[in-house]
Design a protein around this motif. Structure first.
Motif, mmCIF file in Angstrom:
data_model
loop_
_atom_site.group_PDB
_atom_site.id
_atom_site.type_symbol
_atom_site.label_atom_id
_atom_site.label_comp_id
_atom_site.label_asym_id
_atom_site.label_seq_id
_atom_site.Cartn_x
_atom_site.Cartn_y
_atom_site.Cartn_z
ATOM 1 N N THR A 108 11.971 46.865 87.126
ATOM 2 C CA THR A 108 10.982 46.002 87.785
ATOM 3 C C THR A 108 11.638 44.704 88.241
ATOM 4 O OG1 THR A 108 10.321 44.859 85.777
ATOM 5 C CG2 THR A 108 9.165 46.910 86.271
ATOM 6 N N GLY A 109 10.969 44.022 89.143
ATOM 7 C CA GLY A 109 11.530 42.802 89.712
ATOM 8 C C GLY A 109 11.876 41.775 88.655
ATOM 9 N N THR A 110 10.975 41.612 87.727
ATOM 10 C CA THR A 110 11.184 40.577 86.712
ATOM 11 C C THR A 110 12.446 40.860 85.891
ATOM 12 O OG1 THR A 110 9.924 39.163 85.212
ATOM 13 C CG2 THR A 110 9.743 41.529 84.835
ATOM 14 N N ASN A 111 12.790 42.134 85.716
ATOM 15 C CA ASN A 111 14.032 42.490 85.003
ATOM 16 C C ASN A 111 15.258 42.007 85.764
ATOM 17 O OD1 ASN A 111 12.524 45.578 84.158
ATOM 18 N ND2 ASN A 111 13.117 44.025 82.700
ATOM 19 N N ALA A 135 6.934 28.745 93.345
ATOM 20 C CA ALA A 135 7.774 29.949 93.208
ATOM 21 C C ALA A 135 7.055 31.019 92.401
ATOM 22 C CB ALA A 135 9.074 29.580 92.502
ATOM 23 N N TYR A 136 7.377 32.273 92.704
ATOM 24 C CA TYR A 136 6.940 33.396 91.863
ATOM 25 C C TYR A 136 8.146 34.295 91.642
ATOM 26 C CZ TYR A 136 4.287 37.213 89.818
ATOM 27 O OH TYR A 136 3.813 38.166 88.947
ATOM 28 N N HIS A 137 8.541 34.456 90.386
ATOM 29 C CA HIS A 137 9.713 35.286 90.108
ATOM 30 C C HIS A 137 9.443 36.355 89.065
ATOM 31 C CE1 HIS A 137 12.226 32.798 92.650
ATOM 32 N NE2 HIS A 137 11.812 31.716 92.020
ATOM 33 N N GLY A 138 8.194 36.504 88.631
ATOM 34 C CA GLY A 138 7.891 37.525 87.630
ATOM 35 C C GLY A 138 7.294 36.894 86.387
ATOM 36 N N VAL A 201 15.625 30.808 94.462
ATOM 37 C CA VAL A 201 14.743 30.478 95.585
ATOM 38 C C VAL A 201 14.299 31.741 96.319
ATOM 39 C CG1 VAL A 201 16.613 30.173 97.310
ATOM 40 C CG2 VAL A 201 14.505 28.860 97.546
ATOM 41 N N GLU A 202 13.084 31.707 96.859
ATOM 42 C CA GLU A 202 12.615 32.740 97.790
ATOM 43 C C GLU A 202 12.695 32.127 99.192
ATOM 44 O OE1 GLU A 202 8.540 34.168 95.964
ATOM 45 O OE2 GLU A 202 9.199 32.254 95.157
ATOM 46 N N THR A 203 13.186 32.879 100.147
ATOM 47 C CA THR A 203 13.260 32.337 101.515
ATOM 48 C C THR A 203 11.862 32.269 102.131
ATOM 49 O OG1 THR A 203 13.541 34.467 102.565
ATOM 50 C CG2 THR A 203 15.546 33.372 101.836
ATOM 51 N N ALA A 206 6.160 34.507 98.971
ATOM 52 C CA ALA A 206 5.086 35.435 99.315
ATOM 53 C C ALA A 206 3.851 35.218 98.438
ATOM 54 C CB ALA A 206 5.599 36.867 99.193
ATOM 55 N N GLU A 207 4.069 35.188 97.120
ATOM 56 C CA GLU A 207 2.922 34.986 96.210
ATOM 57 C C GLU A 207 2.445 33.547 96.267
ATOM 58 O OE1 GLU A 207 1.556 37.496 94.659
ATOM 59 O OE2 GLU A 207 3.120 38.918 95.176
ATOM 60 N N GLY A 208 3.347 32.647 96.545
ATOM 61 C CA GLY A 208 3.023 31.221 96.511
ATOM 62 C C GLY A 208 2.259 30.730 97.730
ATOM 63 N N VAL A 234 19.119 34.109 95.487
ATOM 64 C CA VAL A 234 17.978 34.369 96.356
ATOM 65 C C VAL A 234 17.199 35.531 95.765
ATOM 66 C CG1 VAL A 234 17.228 35.209 98.611
ATOM 67 C CG2 VAL A 234 18.924 33.398 98.482
ATOM 68 N N ASP A 235 15.924 35.292 95.502
ATOM 69 C CA ASP A 235 15.035 36.353 95.025
ATOM 70 C C ASP A 235 14.457 37.037 96.260
ATOM 71 O OD1 ASP A 235 12.984 37.919 94.131
ATOM 72 O OD2 ASP A 235 12.183 36.463 92.701
ATOM 73 N N ASP A 236 15.014 38.221 96.556
ATOM 74 C CA ASP A 236 14.602 38.947 97.760
ATOM 75 C C ASP A 236 13.721 40.149 97.406
ATOM 76 O OD1 ASP A 236 14.841 38.253 100.376
ATOM 77 O OD2 ASP A 236 16.608 39.465 100.806
ATOM 78 N N ILE A 237 13.050 40.032 96.295
ATOM 79 C CA ILE A 237 12.264 41.160 95.783
ATOM 80 C C ILE A 237 11.106 41.499 96.720
ATOM 81 C CG2 ILE A 237 10.649 41.727 93.889
ATOM 82 C CD1 ILE A 237 12.823 40.406 92.019
ATOM 83 N N GLN A 238 10.446 40.490 97.256
ATOM 84 C CA GLN A 238 9.323 40.772 98.160
ATOM 85 C C GLN A 238 9.698 40.576 99.634
ATOM 86 O OE1 GLN A 238 4.543 39.971 98.617
ATOM 87 N NE2 GLN A 238 5.476 39.598 96.682
ATOM 88 N N ALA A 239 10.538 39.597 99.926
ATOM 89 C CA ALA A 239 10.844 39.294 101.334
ATOM 90 C C ALA A 239 12.005 40.124 101.871
ATOM 91 C CB ALA A 239 11.152 37.803 101.491
ATOM 92 N N SER A 263 14.089 44.445 94.379
ATOM 93 C CA SER A 263 13.263 45.463 93.713
ATOM 94 C C SER A 263 12.233 45.918 94.730
ATOM 95 C CB SER A 263 12.626 44.887 92.442
ATOM 96 O OG SER A 263 11.974 45.896 91.725
ATOM 97 N N LYS A 264 11.018 46.202 94.294
ATOM 98 C CA LYS A 264 9.944 46.667 95.189
ATOM 99 C C LYS A 264 10.456 47.751 96.152
ATOM 100 C CE LYS A 264 7.062 42.555 94.702
ATOM 101 N NZ LYS A 264 5.774 42.843 94.106
ATOM 102 N N SER A 265 10.554 47.480 97.459
ATOM 103 C CA SER A 265 10.818 48.553 98.423
ATOM 104 C C SER A 265 12.216 49.167 98.345
ATOM 105 C CB SER A 265 10.577 48.058 99.843
ATOM 106 O OG SER A 265 9.197 47.978 100.078
#
Ligand code: PMP
Length: 423
Positions: A108-111, A135-138, A201-203, A206-208, A234-239, A263-265
């Motif tokens: 999962t992303g948080t891992n 920020a949202y990182h899990g 950082v998220e570029t 998304a959640e925020g 860079v947390d690219d889990i959603q973007a 993660s995710k997709s």
């Protein structure tokens, strides 16, 4: 009382926002057990960029299962893992001149975020991590410590040590360059800010609330990190995975993070998470950071197939094309909703309704009309559009029309938009 209410924990969330019993799904459509059709503008929170039950991915999975392919392998070498790593190297890393090593974390992303934070601390021998507002990182303890939204936190968790939050791009208004602000803290030995091991950082947050950092801001952040010997994660889990157009969301800014969480997709709809890191950061001892489900071989098969979308530019071109359709439709909705704000890029867009809970009302009305759409922002004030990247143009337009109608029936009819109304 249904089995869900009787047996499933109170923590259940989306089951409440989307009260149907879903049964089948294909592409950008979901069907409930009565056969009612829903256009999916939620995409499993960014997990279904390639659509539900993508036929190529499903086909590869069926063939693998029928061939008795290894399903669970811990981190042993398997053909499925080799194929995935080879595909990632050939299709994503080499053409972008990116030299990253790959760590498979729990799925999962948080891992992946936990792993990045832990490794940064280990390498730099500093415990502090810098995160950004909204920020949202899990939600596991380490990742939660760098997540902004107070809804997820409780003082009793006692997890805020060794983290510091700084203003994201635009947080202090358009006049304030928040990198200058951060620089001042880093330069001043009595600012109270410990030198962090890393900044995460998220570029696009998304959640925020779908906050898009400017290219220059990301570039300046990279320079600042280099100057102060801070690792840039860079947390690219959603973007990531094409959501903003290119495969990685940071490509638009031309930056090269030290680590990237994915993660995710990346798993083509199946659980998979990875950490990409510059080779010299890979300072783990063998087995020092483990997890039983690191080697999700089924997900490797799905992921390898999904990466074929990146053999050429067709998907990223389609994202920019369909993103422009979304932008145009949303801008015309904006004209009818004064005081609101539109943010986004590629195929992630946020309509900030500037009123607490307003996006929830719109999402509810849209659901009744046969659509799944999520809210974001700390006060559910932002409607977040996240359709599969592979959505057909007519379905995309159908979904955009539903949003317009849902806006009309809810917030617009109640004239909640006072010009300039802010939260
Ligand atoms: N980082 C980002 C940017 C995310 O959007 C999410 C999930 N919304 C996570 C981390 C956490 O991923 P997961 O829910 O799979 O733990």
């Amino acid at each position: 009382m249904r089995i869900f209410e009787r047996r499933e924990s109170e923590v259940r969330g989306y089951i409440r926002s989307f009260p149907a019993i879903f049964d089948t799904a294909k592409g950008a459509l979901l069907y409930d057990e009565q056969g009612k059709r829903y256009v999916d503008f939620f995409s499993g929170a960014g997990t279904l960029n390639y659509g539900h039950n993508n036929p190529d991915i499903t086909g590869a999975l069926i063939a693998y299962l029928e061939g008795h392919g290894v399903i669970h392998g811990l981190d042993k070498a398997t053909v499925a893992k080799r194929n995935f790593l080879q595909k990632l190297e050939d299709t994503i890393l080499l053409p972008r001149h990116l030299d990253y090593k790959v760590q498979f974390t729990g799925p999962t992303g948080t891992n992946a975020v936990e792993t990045a934070l832990k490794l940064a601390r280990l390498v730099k021998q500093r415990s502090s991590i810098l995160a950004f507002t909204n920020a949202y990182h899990g939600l596991t303890m380490g990742a939660l410590a760098v997540t902004g939204n107070s809804f997820y936190r409780d003082e009793s968790y006692g997890i805020r040590a060794n983290t510091a939050f700084m203003p994201y791009d635009g947080y202090l208004g358009p006049e304030v360059d928040t990198i200058d602000y951060l620089r001042r803290y880093l330069e001043d030995g009595s600012s109270g800010l410990d030198l962090p091991a890393a900044a995460i950082v998220e570029t696009v947050q998304a959640e925020g609330g779908v906050n898009v950092a400017r290219d220059e801001w990301l570039q300046d952040l990279e320079h600042l990190c280099r100057e102060f010997d801070i690792l840039l994660i860079v947390d690219d889990i959603q973007a990531g995975n094409g959501r903003t157009g290119p495969f990685f969301s940071f490509e638009r800014a031309g930056i090269t993070p030290d680590m990237v969480t994915m993660s995710k997709s990346i798993g083509g709809g199946l659980p998979l998470a990875l950490l990409l890191m510059r080779p010299e950061l890979d300072q783990w001892q063998p087995g020092e950071h483990t997890g039983t489900f690191r080697g999700n071989n089924l997900a490797f098969v799905a992921a390898t197939e999904a990466l074929r979308y990146w053999d050429n530019d067709k998907l990223s071109d389609a994202v920019l094309f369909k993103g422009a359709i979304m932008k145009e439709a949303l801008e015309s909705m904006l004209e009818k909703s004064p005081g609101c704000e539109l943010r986004g890029c590629g195929m992630i867009w946020g309509l900030d309704l500037k009123k607490n809970g307003a996006a929830k009302e719109v999402s509810k009305a849209a659901f009744e009309k046969g659509m799944l759409i999520e809210t974001s922002g700390c006060d559910s004030q932002v409607l977040k559009l996240l359709p599969p990247l592979t959505i057909e143009e007519p379905l995309l337009k159908e979904g955009l029309n539903i949003i317009d109608e849902a806006l009309e029936e809810t917030v617009r009819s109640k004239t909640v938009f006072a010009v300039g109304s802010a939260l």
